[in-house]
Scaffold this active site. Sequence first.
Site, PDB file in Angstrom:
ATOM      1  N   PRO A   1       0.509  -1.217   0.329  1.00 34.42           N
ATOM      2  CA  PRO A   1      -0.258   0.082  -0.319  1.00 34.42           C
ATOM      3  C   PRO A   1       0.937   1.041   0.319  1.00 34.42           C
ATOM      4  O   PRO A   1       0.255   2.264   0.006  1.00 34.42           O
ATOM      5  CB  PRO A   1      -1.030  -0.072   1.440  1.00 34.42           C
ATOM      6  CG  PRO A   1      -0.181  -1.356   1.958  1.00 34.42           C
ATOM      7  CD  PRO A   1       0.280  -1.895   0.926  1.00 34.42           C
TER       8      PRO A   1
ATOM      9  N   GLU B   1       3.338  -7.398   7.736  1.00 29.43           N
ATOM     10  CA  GLU B   1       3.319  -6.562   7.902  1.00 29.43           C
ATOM     11  C   GLU B   1       4.495  -5.685   6.812  1.00 29.43           C
ATOM     12  O   GLU B   1       4.671  -5.222   6.518  1.00 29.43           O
ATOM     13  CB  GLU B   1       3.856  -5.569   8.739  1.00 29.43           C
ATOM     14  CG  GLU B   1       3.475  -5.569  10.185  1.00 29.43           C
ATOM     15  CD  GLU B   1       1.843  -4.863   9.765  1.00 29.43           C
ATOM     16  OE1 GLU B   1       1.994  -3.887   9.350  1.00 29.43           O
ATOM     17  OE2 GLU B   1       0.822  -5.586  10.507  1.00 29.43           O
TER      18      GLU B   1
ATOM     19  N   ASP C   1     -11.271   1.586 -23.870  1.00 33.41           N
ATOM     20  CA  ASP C   1     -11.211   1.634 -22.733  1.00 33.41           C
ATOM     21  C   ASP C   1     -11.197   3.200 -22.002  1.00 33.41           C
ATOM     22  O   ASP C   1     -10.099   4.267 -21.823  1.00 33.41           O
ATOM     23  CB  ASP C   1     -10.181   0.674 -21.716  1.00 33.41           C
ATOM     24  CG  ASP C   1     -10.558  -0.085 -22.142  1.00 33.41           C
ATOM     25  OD1 ASP C   1     -11.769  -0.889 -22.175  1.00 33.41           O
ATOM     26  OD2 ASP C   1      -9.749  -1.269 -22.002  1.00 33.41           O
TER      27      ASP C   1
HETATM   28  N1  SAM Z   1       1.414  -2.629   7.073  1.00 28.16           N
HETATM   29  C1  SAM Z   1       1.207  -2.709   5.925  1.00 28.16           C
HETATM   30  C2  SAM Z   1       1.038  -0.742   5.359  1.00 28.16           C
HETATM   31  O1  SAM Z   1       0.286  -0.340   6.584  1.00 28.16           O
HETATM   32  O2  SAM Z   1       1.761  -0.073   4.695  1.00 28.16           O
HETATM   33  C3  SAM Z   1       0.376  -3.500   5.414  1.00 28.16           C
HETATM   34  C4  SAM Z   1       0.244  -4.961   5.110  1.00 28.16           C
HETATM   35  S1  SAM Z   1      -0.691  -5.620   4.779  1.00 28.16           S
HETATM   36  C5  SAM Z   1      -1.487  -5.982   6.074  1.00 28.16           C
HETATM   37  C6  SAM Z   1      -0.156  -6.926   4.108  1.00 28.16           C
HETATM   38  C7  SAM Z   1       0.312  -7.249   2.848  1.00 28.16           C
HETATM   39  O3  SAM Z   1      -0.905  -7.030   1.955  1.00 28.16           O
HETATM   40  C8  SAM Z   1       1.406  -6.114   1.698  1.00 28.16           C
HETATM   41  O4  SAM Z   1       3.134  -6.574   2.286  1.00 28.16           O
HETATM   42  C9  SAM Z   1       1.084  -6.247   0.441  1.00 28.16           C
HETATM   43  O5  SAM Z   1       2.026  -6.746   0.257  1.00 28.16           O
HETATM   44  C10 SAM Z   1      -0.656  -6.184   0.463  1.00 28.16           C
HETATM   45  N2  SAM Z   1      -0.867  -4.951   0.629  1.00 28.16           N
HETATM   46  C11 SAM Z   1      -1.596  -4.494   1.037  1.00 28.16           C
HETATM   47  N3  SAM Z   1      -2.640  -4.135   0.903  1.00 28.16           N
HETATM   48  C12 SAM Z   1      -2.034  -3.479  -0.527  1.00 28.16           C
HETATM   49  C13 SAM Z   1      -1.993  -2.617  -1.438  1.00 28.16           C
HETATM   50  N4  SAM Z   1      -3.574  -0.974  -1.517  1.00 28.16           N
HETATM   51  N5  SAM Z   1      -2.104  -2.785  -2.957  1.00 28.16           N
HETATM   52  C14 SAM Z   1      -0.668  -3.818  -2.981  1.00 28.16           C
HETATM   53  N6  SAM Z   1      -0.817  -4.721  -2.064  1.00 28.16           N
HETATM   54  C15 SAM Z   1      -1.226  -4.366  -0.932  1.00 28.16           C
END
Ligand code: SAM
Length: 262
Positions: free
Chosen positions: A89, A116, A173
């Site tokens: 994210p 995380e 698109d």
């Molecule tokens: N603690 C992290 C942060 O706040 O940035 C979030 C970790 S999330 C619970 C676990 C994993 O989900 C991330 O490492 C990523 O691989 C994936 N993930 C979660 N949200 C995402 C998003 N919006 N885009 C891409 N990958 C995402």
Amino acid sequence: MRIDIISIFPEYFAPLDVSLIGKARERGILDVHLHQLRDWTHDVHHTVDDTPYGGGPGMVMKPDPWGEAIDDVLAADPAARPRIVVPTPSGVPFTQKLAMEYAAEPWLLFTPARYEGIDSRVMAEYGSRLRVDEVSIGDYVLAGGEVAVLVMVEAVGRLLPGVLGNARSVADDSFAPGAMENLLEGPVYTKPPRWREREVPEILLSGHHGKIARWRRDEALRRTAKNRPELLAALDPQSLDKHDRRLLEELGFPVSGENMAH
Ligand code: SAM
């Protein structure tokens, strides 16, 4: 195109057997390799996570299994280099433009995380010798990166030559570079012409291609103004003709740029 995905849930990628992407794989357009990250652990519990340095809640994915897994995937074709895509994210936004860039790559390696995320030294290590992109699919937090990878593979896969029946549909698109850059596609209709007292817009039945194209563009501008007004600010003034400008002004988005399309 070759795609490698390393994950602790390779079974999450079953949807890649289905529909357009499934067919692209059957036809050899997409060559997908799934890897279980835990295969690169060396303890009885196949541990991939540990507590974060600095304290705090949650766990962080250990660098060793990721490093060994990525090294082995790279060794599959030492003459080539994949572009590594790390879903997070906190990454740059995944856009149609980036999807098109990825569609031109011969090899992508996705590293969806859990917990995380991955120890940052992994991205630093490979980023020093390969292209490593940290990419977000939107401003929300998923439980893991697998869904993000499915989103990206589908967006990229449908752009590969031969995957879509009609390549022109990509150009029409939402977000497509060219006439649709920074625009959303307007509403679409099919038969019957009347459904539950609702008529298809008459213009679409007229057979007049020029007027239909104009109507579609007006609807694209209207929908973008309504749903994503921030995109209008990024429209290239040179791509707007007099009619576009008049409509945008009516919608409350006057265009200030001087240049104008004819
Ligand atoms: N603690 C992290 C942060 O706040 O940035 C979030 C970790 S999330 C619970 C676990 C994993 O989900 C991330 O490492 C990523 O691989 C994936 N993930 C979660 N949200 C995402 C998003 N919006 N885009 C891409 N990958 C995402």
